[in-house]
Design an enzyme around this catalytic site. Structure first.
Site, short mmCIF file in Angstrom:
data_model
loop_
_atom_site.label_atom_id
_atom_site.label_comp_id
_atom_site.label_asym_id
_atom_site.label_seq_id
_atom_site.Cartn_x
_atom_site.Cartn_y
_atom_site.Cartn_z
N GLU A 22 -5.07 -1.71 -8.89
CA GLU A 22 -4.18 -0.82 -9.63
C GLU A 22 -3.55 -1.55 -10.81
OE1 GLU A 22 -4.40 -1.43 -6.38
OE2 GLU A 22 -3.44 0.12 -5.19
N CYS B 24 2.39 -2.87 -6.65
CA CYS B 24 1.69 -1.88 -7.49
C CYS B 24 2.51 -0.61 -7.64
CB CYS B 24 0.31 -1.57 -6.91
SG CYS B 24 -0.86 -2.92 -7.13
N CYS C 212 -4.25 -6.97 -7.66
CA CYS C 212 -4.72 -5.70 -7.10
C CYS C 212 -5.45 -4.88 -8.16
CB CYS C 212 -3.53 -4.89 -6.58
SG CYS C 212 -2.62 -5.69 -5.25
N CYS D 73 0.04 -1.21 -2.74
CA CYS D 73 1.04 -2.11 -2.17
C CYS D 73 2.37 -1.89 -2.89
CB CYS D 73 0.59 -3.56 -2.30
SG CYS D 73 0.65 -4.20 -4.00
N ASN E 219 -9.76 -5.15 -7.52
CA ASN E 219 -9.00 -6.29 -7.01
C ASN E 219 -9.76 -7.58 -7.25
OD1 ASN E 219 -10.77 -5.30 -4.86
ND2 ASN E 219 -9.68 -6.65 -3.45
N GLU F 228 -9.50 -11.54 -5.98
CA GLU F 228 -8.86 -12.49 -5.07
C GLU F 228 -9.05 -13.91 -5.58
OE1 GLU F 228 -9.41 -9.86 -1.02
OE2 GLU F 228 -10.57 -11.70 -1.21
#
Length: 160
Positions: free
Chosen positions: A74, A114, A72, A111, A61, A63
């Protein structure tokens, strides 16, 4: 009115119960958490995926202060794999997460965004993506992302 029952299967395993290949993929996901840039949430997520040719791609991930500009783990792994090897389907995806206390005791799940991207990969290649969700206490093993979102939207839904 009709009631529809949806059954999914999630196997709860220990690391020792996983195949050697699955253990290696989970370990790669755990190692990928070190590549996370999580200065805001301090929640580091790593992902590792296996392609049909056996190669592995990792993601972490990332940010950003200007939310939602991050990405993310994934999706970072999937998009990197698709950019470099679009001819190969994704066969498995492992996800691990840690915070200030270390790796999470329970598995974390992708999430919604994803999940949709993973679903698109299954649809694109007409092949399920095995999902391995790591937690120190247990690893959840699912045979398809459809087990995480059984009522899903893919390309064919736009043409019905």
């Amino acid at each position: 009115m009709e009631t529809i029952h949806i059954d999914i299967t999630v196997r709860a395993c220990s690391m020792d119960e996983l195949s050697v290949a699955d253990r290696q993929l989970v370990e790669q996901a755990k190692q990928a958490t070190a590549n996370s840039y999580a200065n805001y949430s301090h929640f580091h997520v790593g992902a590792a995926l296996r392609l049909a040719d056996g190669s592995i791609q990792i993601g972490a991930n990332q940010e950003n202060a200007a939310f939602p500009s991050g990405l993310c783990a994934e999706r970072s792994a999937i998009f990197a794999a698709q950019a470099m090897h679009p001819e190969h389907a994704i066969t498995a995806l492992a996800i691990a997460a840690c915070n200030a206390n270390g790796f999470t005791q329970e598995p974390v799940t992708p999430c919604g965004a994803c999940r949709q991207v993973i679903l698109e990969m299954e649809d694109r290649y007409q092949s399920p993506v095995r999902i391995l969700l790591y937690g120190q206490r247990v690893v959840y093993c699912l045979e398809s992302v459809k087990d995480l979102m059984p009522l899903s939207f893919v390309d064919k839904n736009m043409h019905m």
